[in-house]
Each structure stands twice: as structure tokens, then as C-alpha cells.
Design a protein around this motif. Sequence first.
Motif, mmCIF file in Angstrom:
data_model
loop_
_atom_site.group_PDB
_atom_site.id
_atom_site.type_symbol
_atom_site.label_atom_id
_atom_site.label_comp_id
_atom_site.label_asym_id
_atom_site.label_seq_id
_atom_site.Cartn_x
_atom_site.Cartn_y
_atom_site.Cartn_z
ATOM 1 N N LEU A 1 -14.281 12.776 -57.545
ATOM 2 C CA LEU A 1 -14.658 12.229 -56.240
ATOM 3 C C LEU A 1 -15.891 12.902 -55.645
ATOM 4 O O LEU A 1 -16.295 12.565 -54.532
ATOM 5 C CB LEU A 1 -13.486 12.358 -55.258
ATOM 6 N N GLU B 1 -19.454 12.974 -55.365
ATOM 7 C CA GLU B 1 -20.521 12.031 -55.693
ATOM 8 C C GLU B 1 -21.826 12.716 -56.092
ATOM 9 O O GLU B 1 -22.634 12.143 -56.827
ATOM 10 C CB GLU B 1 -20.754 11.093 -54.507
ATOM 11 N N TYR C 1 -22.266 12.825 -59.842
ATOM 12 C CA TYR C 1 -22.694 11.539 -60.411
ATOM 13 C C TYR C 1 -24.200 11.354 -60.201
ATOM 14 O O TYR C 1 -24.912 10.908 -61.114
ATOM 15 C CB TYR C 1 -21.950 10.387 -59.728
ATOM 16 N N ALA D 1 -18.693 5.686 -61.306
ATOM 17 C CA ALA D 1 -18.478 6.251 -59.969
ATOM 18 C C ALA D 1 -17.959 5.188 -59.023
ATOM 19 O O ALA D 1 -17.038 5.435 -58.219
ATOM 20 C CB ALA D 1 -19.792 6.836 -59.444
ATOM 21 N N GLN D 2 -18.521 4.009 -59.091
ATOM 22 C CA GLN D 2 -18.111 2.903 -58.232
ATOM 23 C C GLN D 2 -16.637 2.559 -58.456
ATOM 24 O O GLN D 2 -15.859 2.385 -57.501
ATOM 25 C CB GLN D 2 -18.989 1.690 -58.517
ATOM 26 N N LEU E 1 -14.328 5.500 -57.108
ATOM 27 C CA LEU E 1 -14.291 5.573 -55.647
ATOM 28 C C LEU E 1 -13.541 4.394 -55.043
ATOM 29 O O LEU E 1 -12.799 4.551 -54.059
ATOM 30 C CB LEU E 1 -15.714 5.645 -55.093
ATOM 31 N N ARG E 2 -13.711 3.227 -55.619
ATOM 32 C CA ARG E 2 -12.960 2.062 -55.140
ATOM 33 C C ARG E 2 -11.468 2.231 -55.379
ATOM 34 O O ARG E 2 -10.642 1.935 -54.504
ATOM 35 C CB ARG E 2 -13.453 0.798 -55.850
ATOM 36 N N GLU F 1 -9.702 5.082 -55.946
ATOM 37 C CA GLU F 1 -9.075 6.235 -55.317
ATOM 38 C C GLU F 1 -9.165 6.217 -53.789
ATOM 39 O O GLU F 1 -8.240 6.656 -53.099
ATOM 40 C CB GLU F 1 -9.723 7.521 -55.842
ATOM 41 N N LEU F 2 -10.293 5.729 -53.262
ATOM 42 C CA LEU F 2 -10.528 5.825 -51.823
ATOM 43 C C LEU F 2 -10.762 4.485 -51.137
ATOM 44 O O LEU F 2 -10.803 4.423 -49.904
ATOM 45 C CB LEU F 2 -11.739 6.736 -51.552
ATOM 46 N N GLU G 1 -17.144 2.342 -51.270
ATOM 47 C CA GLU G 1 -18.302 2.169 -52.122
ATOM 48 C C GLU G 1 -19.021 3.517 -52.255
ATOM 49 O O GLU G 1 -18.846 4.405 -51.416
ATOM 50 C CB GLU G 1 -19.252 1.122 -51.536
ATOM 51 N N PRO G 2 -19.840 3.693 -53.282
ATOM 52 C CA PRO G 2 -20.616 4.941 -53.401
ATOM 53 C C PRO G 2 -21.465 5.185 -52.157
ATOM 54 O O PRO G 2 -21.847 4.249 -51.453
ATOM 55 C CB PRO G 2 -21.492 4.683 -54.640
ATOM 56 N N CYS G 3 -21.771 6.461 -51.909
ATOM 57 C CA CYS G 3 -22.548 6.828 -50.729
ATOM 58 C C CYS G 3 -23.963 6.263 -50.817
ATOM 59 O O CYS G 3 -24.413 5.815 -51.871
ATOM 60 C CB CYS G 3 -22.584 8.339 -50.561
#
Length: 231
Positions: free
Chosen positions: A167, A169, A172, A195-196, A199-200, A202-203, A206-208
Motif C-alpha cells: 500500500l 505508493e 510503485y 498498484a491500481q 489499492l482498489r 484493499e482500500l 485510485e492511485p494518488c
Amino acid sequence: MTLATLLITAGRITSKEQLVAELWIAQPPRRASAAVHVYLSQLRKFLVSAGDHEGQAIATKPSGYMFRFHGAGYDVSDFQALIRTGRAHHHEGRHEAALEAFERALLLVRGPVLDGMAEGPALSAIATWAEEERLGCIELCVEARTALGRHREVISLLRGLIEEYPLRESFYRQLMLVLYRSERQAEALRVYRSAQQVLRAELGLEPCRSLRRLHQAILTSDSLLDLPLAG
């Protein structure tokens, strides 16, 4: 844990209530105050046997206790000083010197801080802080190597870090950049998709923004990515 609590507040007064909170969290025994006195007495004896011949390492104050180093070294202080030095070198463009400082700082980290004993509020906080500082230092090492054009050196490191900290970022982002600069654009784009997905799942996020911007820059082969300090 008594020693650990005094160490993380070295040079400042630790109250008896703070010691009780760290030692027993929310369930202190009925005679917690007496137990603290016993622990401190045992600790003083241990420190004397370890070289504190005058028995002055732990000072009793009206409001609690204070641990004093008397000129002894403290890895945390050295670690922070090296990070500051490395950052200064990095900002000045002296990336070799910065990398040396960051790597020396990491050598001071011999494992998880307070491993197995960080249950009280202050100890938990310092353990979390120390881990964040270690990861931040690793990121700075990668930045310094990237600024020096040593991209391939950090690819496997970053892959391992992403596996361990899926998690985070920034790892990545760094991996995407070094893959792109190593002429592996397709792999860099796959890292973004990975990464996308993580993150989708788990959280639900969207990526930062910085990760999305880097993704777009890679798609368009933005020339700014070729600059030594691009990130």
C-alpha cells in the motif's frame, strides 16, 4: 520495558503514571506504584553492573524519572543526523555524498525497533515512527541512486519492498520511474496497473495524483522523465 520507556524519553522526565501506562497499558496491578519502584531499583543495579559506576543514569525527580546518557552514543540521534546530512547533500546535488549518508543511517537499523515489547502507547508510537523513518530513508537511497543514473541497481529492491508494503505508493512510483529509464516502458505500465488493482481491492481508492501523473508521463514518453532529478 522500563528501560525502553526511559530511553525513548531520555533527557526528559517520565512520570510514574507514564511508566505504569507503558508497563501494564489499561490493566495495572493494585500495587503498580510499588512494582515500578522495584523495577527501577533492579534497572539501576543492572546499569551499575554495565558500567554506570556512579549510578547516575537514572535520576529521580519530583515529578518522575529521567534517563541521562552522560556522553554515551544514541543510534536514534545518529540516524537522524545522517538523514539531515543526506538531505542537505541531495538538495545541493551531491548525490554520492547523500547516498553515503543514507546508507550509513540504514546500517544503524539492526531490526524492528522495540520488537516484541512495543505495546504501550509511547512505545507503540516510537516503533511506528522508527519504521516510517527507515522506509523514508530507503526511499531517499533510491532517489539518490536514481539521480546518479543507477536505475538497474534498485529494481529488485523495489519489487521486494512493494511485495512487503503493497500500500506504499511511493515504492510503485519509484519502480515505474527506474523501469522507464531502463527502457522497460511496458513493465513500468504494468506496475501502475498492479498498484491500481491493489489499492482498489484493499482500500477502494485510485492511485494518488503523483502516481497517476507519472503513468500519463510514461504513456506519452514525456521528456521530463529523462532528467536526473525527475520523480
